[in-house]
Design a protein around this motif. Sequence first.
Motif, PDB file in Angstrom:
ATOM      1  N   ASP A  32       0.834  -1.205   0.000  1.00  0.00           N
ATOM      2  CA  ASP A  32       0.000   0.000   0.000  1.00  0.00           C
ATOM      3  C   ASP A  32       0.869   1.257   0.000  1.00  0.00           C
ATOM      4  OD1 ASP A  32      -2.364  -1.525   0.174  1.00  0.00           O
ATOM      5  OD2 ASP A  32      -2.275  -1.533   2.364  1.00  0.00           O
ATOM      6  N   ILE A  33       1.934   1.230   0.783  1.00  0.00           N
ATOM      7  CA  ILE A  33       2.836   2.380   0.863  1.00  0.00           C
ATOM      8  C   ILE A  33       3.498   2.617  -0.485  1.00  0.00           C
ATOM      9  CG2 ILE A  33       4.959   3.254   1.926  1.00  0.00           C
ATOM     10  CD1 ILE A  33       4.127   1.669   4.476  1.00  0.00           C
ATOM     11  N   VAL A  34       4.040   1.561  -1.089  1.00  0.00           N
ATOM     12  CA  VAL A  34       4.753   1.699  -2.361  1.00  0.00           C
ATOM     13  C   VAL A  34       3.809   2.133  -3.472  1.00  0.00           C
ATOM     14  CG1 VAL A  34       6.050   0.445  -4.138  1.00  0.00           C
ATOM     15  CG2 VAL A  34       6.588   0.112  -1.726  1.00  0.00           C
ATOM     16  N   ILE A  35       2.642   1.536  -3.563  1.00  0.00           N
ATOM     17  CA  ILE A  35       1.688   1.909  -4.614  1.00  0.00           C
ATOM     18  C   ILE A  35       1.218   3.346  -4.423  1.00  0.00           C
ATOM     19  CG2 ILE A  35      -0.630   1.448  -5.510  1.00  0.00           C
ATOM     20  CD1 ILE A  35      -0.002  -1.569  -4.942  1.00  0.00           C
ATOM     21  N   GLY A  36       0.943   3.736  -3.181  1.00  0.00           N
ATOM     22  CA  GLY A  36       0.536   5.112  -2.904  1.00  0.00           C
ATOM     23  C   GLY A  36       1.610   6.106  -3.306  1.00  0.00           C
ATOM     24  N   ALA A  37       2.856   5.760  -3.043  1.00  0.00           N
ATOM     25  CA  ALA A  37       3.972   6.628  -3.422  1.00  0.00           C
ATOM     26  C   ALA A  37       4.073   6.744  -4.942  1.00  0.00           C
ATOM     27  CB  ALA A  37       5.270   6.074  -2.840  1.00  0.00           C
ATOM     28  N   GLN A  38       3.988   5.623  -5.628  1.00  0.00           N
ATOM     29  CA  GLN A  38       4.103   5.621  -7.091  1.00  0.00           C
ATOM     30  C   GLN A  38       3.020   6.464  -7.745  1.00  0.00           C
ATOM     31  OE1 GLN A  38       4.016   1.420  -7.889  1.00  0.00           O
ATOM     32  NE2 GLN A  38       6.241   1.212  -7.701  1.00  0.00           N
ATOM     33  N   LYS A  39       1.801   6.409  -7.219  1.00  0.00           N
ATOM     34  CA  LYS A  39       0.697   7.179  -7.795  1.00  0.00           C
ATOM     35  C   LYS A  39       0.919   8.682  -7.667  1.00  0.00           C
ATOM     36  CE  LYS A  39      -3.030   3.836  -7.348  1.00  0.00           C
ATOM     37  NZ  LYS A  39      -4.347   3.565  -6.763  1.00  0.00           N
ATOM     38  N   SER A  40       1.811   9.079  -6.761  1.00  0.00           N
ATOM     39  CA  SER A  40       2.106  10.502  -6.573  1.00  0.00           C
ATOM     40  C   SER A  40       3.525  10.856  -7.013  1.00  0.00           C
ATOM     41  CB  SER A  40       1.899  10.888  -5.105  1.00  0.00           C
ATOM     42  OG  SER A  40       0.529  10.821  -4.780  1.00  0.00           O
TER      43      SER A  40
END
Length: 135
Positions: A32-40
Amino acid sequence: HLFFRALRGFVKKGGIVKVASNACATGVRFSDIVIGAQKSEFVHIETFPFLEWQLRNYGRSYGDRRDRKRRPEDGEIYRSQKAHSDMVYCFRYEPSGDIVSKATIRYPPSKDQLIGAQEGRLQRMSSHDRERRVQ
């Protein structure tokens, strides 16, 4: 992902953000952390054990409503979340200049939806108990 979305207004290009999370955490997983970071537009650059971080001795917090009244004392754990199970995830802000997709927000179920739930623990409760539990 809203955490990283909010950071976009403050972090300069190339800025580094580090997020610590516990392997036993139930709220937010590594993915969740990595995907959230990538989306931003934050690129994952490194992961290392919390105890190897130079800030490892800082005053840890629960990260939720419990912080209002108290924090974990030395040696105290929060529901099996010991520092040796923590990892630090490092990200670098690399904005592309492209328009970033709108942040998606998932809202929790309404009280009416919970009262009408046909799954989980609520399905086994009487309507009176279910209503009392939801309220």
